[in-house]
Write an enzyme that holds these catalytic residues in place. Structure first.
Site, PDB file in Angstrom:
ATOM      1  N   SER A 141     -34.448  17.158  -0.870  1.00 24.42           N
ATOM      2  CA  SER A 141     -34.442  17.240   0.598  1.00 24.42           C
ATOM      3  C   SER A 141     -35.751  17.896   1.033  1.00 24.42           C
ATOM      4  CB  SER A 141     -33.268  18.103   1.078  1.00 24.42           C
ATOM      5  OG  SER A 141     -33.412  18.416   2.449  1.00 24.42           O
ATOM      6  N   TYR A 154     -28.277  25.973   0.349  1.00 27.80           N
ATOM      7  CA  TYR A 154     -28.437  24.539   0.013  1.00 27.80           C
ATOM      8  C   TYR A 154     -29.895  24.240  -0.310  1.00 27.80           C
ATOM      9  CZ  TYR A 154     -28.963  19.548   1.339  1.00 27.80           C
ATOM     10  OH  TYR A 154     -29.284  18.216   1.390  1.00 27.80           O
ATOM     11  N   LYS A 158     -32.144  22.607  -3.616  1.00 28.62           N
ATOM     12  CA  LYS A 158     -33.046  21.455  -3.522  1.00 28.62           C
ATOM     13  C   LYS A 158     -34.457  21.828  -3.992  1.00 28.62           C
ATOM     14  CE  LYS A 158     -30.042  18.467  -1.950  1.00 28.62           C
ATOM     15  NZ  LYS A 158     -29.614  17.335  -2.785  1.00 28.62           N
TER      16      LYS A 158
HETATM   17  N1  LIG Z   1     -28.179  12.953   5.236  1.00 21.67           N
HETATM   18  C1  LIG Z   1     -29.282  13.690   5.293  1.00 21.67           C
HETATM   19  O1  LIG Z   1     -29.828  13.967   6.376  1.00 21.67           O
HETATM   20  C2  LIG Z   1     -29.914  14.182   4.020  1.00 21.67           C
HETATM   21  C3  LIG Z   1     -31.183  14.788   4.114  1.00 21.67           C
HETATM   22  C4  LIG Z   1     -31.792  15.250   2.956  1.00 21.67           C
HETATM   23  C5  LIG Z   1     -31.161  15.096   1.743  1.00 21.67           C
HETATM   24  N2  LIG Z   1     -29.927  14.525   1.674  1.00 21.67           N
HETATM   25  C6  LIG Z   1     -29.326  14.385   0.342  1.00 21.67           C
HETATM   26  O2  LIG Z   1     -28.926  13.044   0.145  1.00 21.67           O
HETATM   27  C7  LIG Z   1     -27.835  13.000  -0.775  1.00 21.67           C
HETATM   28  C8  LIG Z   1     -26.714  12.155  -0.203  1.00 21.67           C
HETATM   29  O3  LIG Z   1     -26.284  12.715   1.015  1.00 21.67           O
HETATM   30  P1  LIG Z   1     -25.577  11.847   2.154  1.00 21.67           P
HETATM   31  O4  LIG Z   1     -26.155  12.306   3.440  1.00 21.67           O
HETATM   32  O5  LIG Z   1     -25.601  10.414   1.808  1.00 21.67           O
HETATM   33  O6  LIG Z   1     -24.069  12.406   2.031  1.00 21.67           O
HETATM   34  P2  LIG Z   1     -22.648  11.716   2.370  1.00 21.67           P
HETATM   35  O7  LIG Z   1     -22.794  10.573   3.289  1.00 21.67           O
HETATM   36  O8  LIG Z   1     -21.758  12.850   2.764  1.00 21.67           O
HETATM   37  O9  LIG Z   1     -22.164  11.144   0.945  1.00 21.67           O
HETATM   38  C9  LIG Z   1     -21.972  12.039  -0.103  1.00 21.67           C
HETATM   39  C10 LIG Z   1     -21.487  11.285  -1.331  1.00 21.67           C
HETATM   40  O10 LIG Z   1     -21.374  12.207  -2.412  1.00 21.67           O
HETATM   41  C11 LIG Z   1     -20.030  12.246  -2.894  1.00 21.67           C
HETATM   42  N3  LIG Z   1     -19.753  13.604  -3.336  1.00 21.67           N
HETATM   43  C12 LIG Z   1     -19.690  14.731  -2.595  1.00 21.67           C
HETATM   44  N4  LIG Z   1     -19.418  15.795  -3.377  1.00 21.67           N
HETATM   45  C13 LIG Z   1     -19.325  15.313  -4.650  1.00 21.67           C
HETATM   46  C14 LIG Z   1     -19.049  15.889  -5.914  1.00 21.67           C
HETATM   47  N5  LIG Z   1     -18.798  17.208  -6.047  1.00 21.67           N
HETATM   48  N6  LIG Z   1     -19.032  15.095  -6.996  1.00 21.67           N
HETATM   49  C15 LIG Z   1     -19.258  13.769  -6.897  1.00 21.67           C
HETATM   50  N7  LIG Z   1     -19.524  13.160  -5.726  1.00 21.67           N
HETATM   51  C16 LIG Z   1     -19.530  13.924  -4.627  1.00 21.67           C
HETATM   52  C17 LIG Z   1     -19.175  11.731  -1.740  1.00 21.67           C
HETATM   53  O11 LIG Z   1     -17.965  11.119  -2.158  1.00 21.67           O
HETATM   54  P3  LIG Z   1     -16.636  11.979  -2.507  1.00 21.67           P
HETATM   55  O12 LIG Z   1     -16.452  12.964  -1.380  1.00 21.67           O
HETATM   56  O13 LIG Z   1     -15.535  10.969  -2.609  1.00 21.67           O
HETATM   57  O14 LIG Z   1     -16.889  12.643  -3.822  1.00 21.67           O
HETATM   58  C18 LIG Z   1     -20.114  10.666  -1.170  1.00 21.67           C
HETATM   59  O15 LIG Z   1     -20.053   9.488  -1.947  1.00 21.67           O
HETATM   60  C19 LIG Z   1     -27.468  14.465  -1.053  1.00 21.67           C
HETATM   61  O16 LIG Z   1     -28.109  14.884  -2.228  1.00 21.67           O
HETATM   62  C20 LIG Z   1     -28.060  15.199   0.137  1.00 21.67           C
HETATM   63  O17 LIG Z   1     -28.346  16.549  -0.181  1.00 21.67           O
HETATM   64  C21 LIG Z   1     -29.291  14.063   2.782  1.00 21.67           C
END
Ligand SMILES: NC(=O)c1ccc[n+]([C@@H]2O[C@H](COP(=O)([O-])OP(=O)(O)OC[C@H]3O[C@@H](n4cnc5c(N)ncnc54)[C@H](OP(=O)(O)O)[C@@H]3O)[C@@H](O)[C@H]2O)c1
Length: 249
Positions: A141, A154, A158
């Site tokens: 991130s 968090y 990262k």
């Molecule tokens: N969205 C943003 O703005 C943003 C920005 C920077 C970085 N990121 C990074 O991008 C990545 C994906 O984020 P996202 O925004 O796509 O999140 P999201 O839409 O909430 O999806 C999260 C996914 O991870 C799974 N998950 C959550 N906890 C888990 C665990 N303990 N074990 C296995 N699976 C788990 C969830 O499914 P289940 O709940 O069924 O397990 C879901 O499939 C993360 O690393 C996040 O830090 C996101």
């Protein structure tokens, strides 16, 4: 330029929705066989049904070492190898001052966001990539590159993941280990931020829009492909230009 993952096998954690789902879908569309993993079986089944390509699913907690080993083994058994590991799953149970975090929330954040990628990488390396080099992609991130209020714990995970990316790239060559550091992307994970500040943040961005999961998936497919065969150790910021304005999320 044709970017193809034909003949490759990919494993994506956190693949049932958001960025992980977009990466799994794009990799399958690029020709890879893809194992989708996250915790909830029904959501995995639904996600796989929405992908046109060769997929399988495996329910696992990304923070669990035994699950990592079992999921990697299941991927190899199902598809005959493992070429691409995407460490995408993450959690953020604490919002607030860094010193106000409960020990349990601190441990949970590190377990899923940092310990997880390390041991999933180890399972992938020992079971497959030591013999047949591949690519590991860590989803970090922009928060891992600077400080901000509320997300201190968090962001620590990262920052460490970005460092782990460099460390493993040095240790595991000719495997490639790369990172992606997204800015704000429209997913459930970021819903509170998007709902409260989305429009305002968009106007502050040079590209005038927040990220979509496909923006991140496009970069992941390129980094996983042979077109990126001289890239390792680095983490790529993809944030709509937020950084050039001096740190808008
Ligand atoms: N969205 C943003 O703005 C943003 C920005 C920077 C970085 N990121 C990074 O991008 C990545 C994906 O984020 P996202 O925004 O796509 O999140 P999201 O839409 O909430 O999806 C999260 C996914 O991870 C799974 N998950 C959550 N906890 C888990 C665990 N303990 N074990 C296995 N699976 C788990 C969830 O499914 P289940 O709940 O069924 O397990 C879901 O499939 C993360 O690393 C996040 O830090 C996101």
């Amino acid at each position: 330029m044709q970017v193809s993952l034909e003949g490759k096998v990919a494993l994506v954690t956190g693949a049932s929705k958001g960025i992980g789902f977009a990466i799994a879908k794009s990799m399958a569309e690029a020709g890879a066989s893809v194992m989708l993993s996250s915790r909830k079986q029904d959501q995995l089944d639904d996600a796989a049904s929405r992908i046109d390509g060769e997929t399988a699913v495996y329910a696992a907690n990304a923070g669990n070492v035994e699950s990592a080993e079992a999921c990697v083994a299941a991927t190899i058994e199902r598809f005959g190898g493992l070429d691409i590991l995407v460490n995408n799953a993450a959690t953020n149970p604490h919002y607030g001052g860094t010193l106000d975090v409960e020990p349990g929330a601190f441990d949970k954040t590190f377990e899923v966001n940092l310990r997880g990628p390390l041991f999933w990488s180890r399972a992938a390396y020992r079971q497959a990539m030591a013999a047949n080099p591949g690519v590991m992609i860590n989803i970090a991130s922009v928060g891992g590159l600077r400080t901000e209020y509320g997300l201190g714990v968090y962001n620590l995970t990262k920052a460490a993941l970005i460092h782990l990316t460099r460390q493993l790239a040095g240790e595991l060559g000719p495997n490639r280990v790369v990172g992606i550091a997204p800015g704000l992307v429209r997913t459930d994970f970021a819903k509170v931020l998007v709902d409260n500040f989305g429009e305002q943040l968009e106007q502050g961005l040079p590209l005038k829009r927040l990220g979509e999961p496909d923006d991140i998936a496009n970069l992941a497919v390129f980094l996983a492909s042979d077109k990126a065969s001289w890239i390792t150790g680095e983490t790529y910021v993809i944030d709509g230009g937020a950084g050039v304005r001096g740190g808008v999320v």
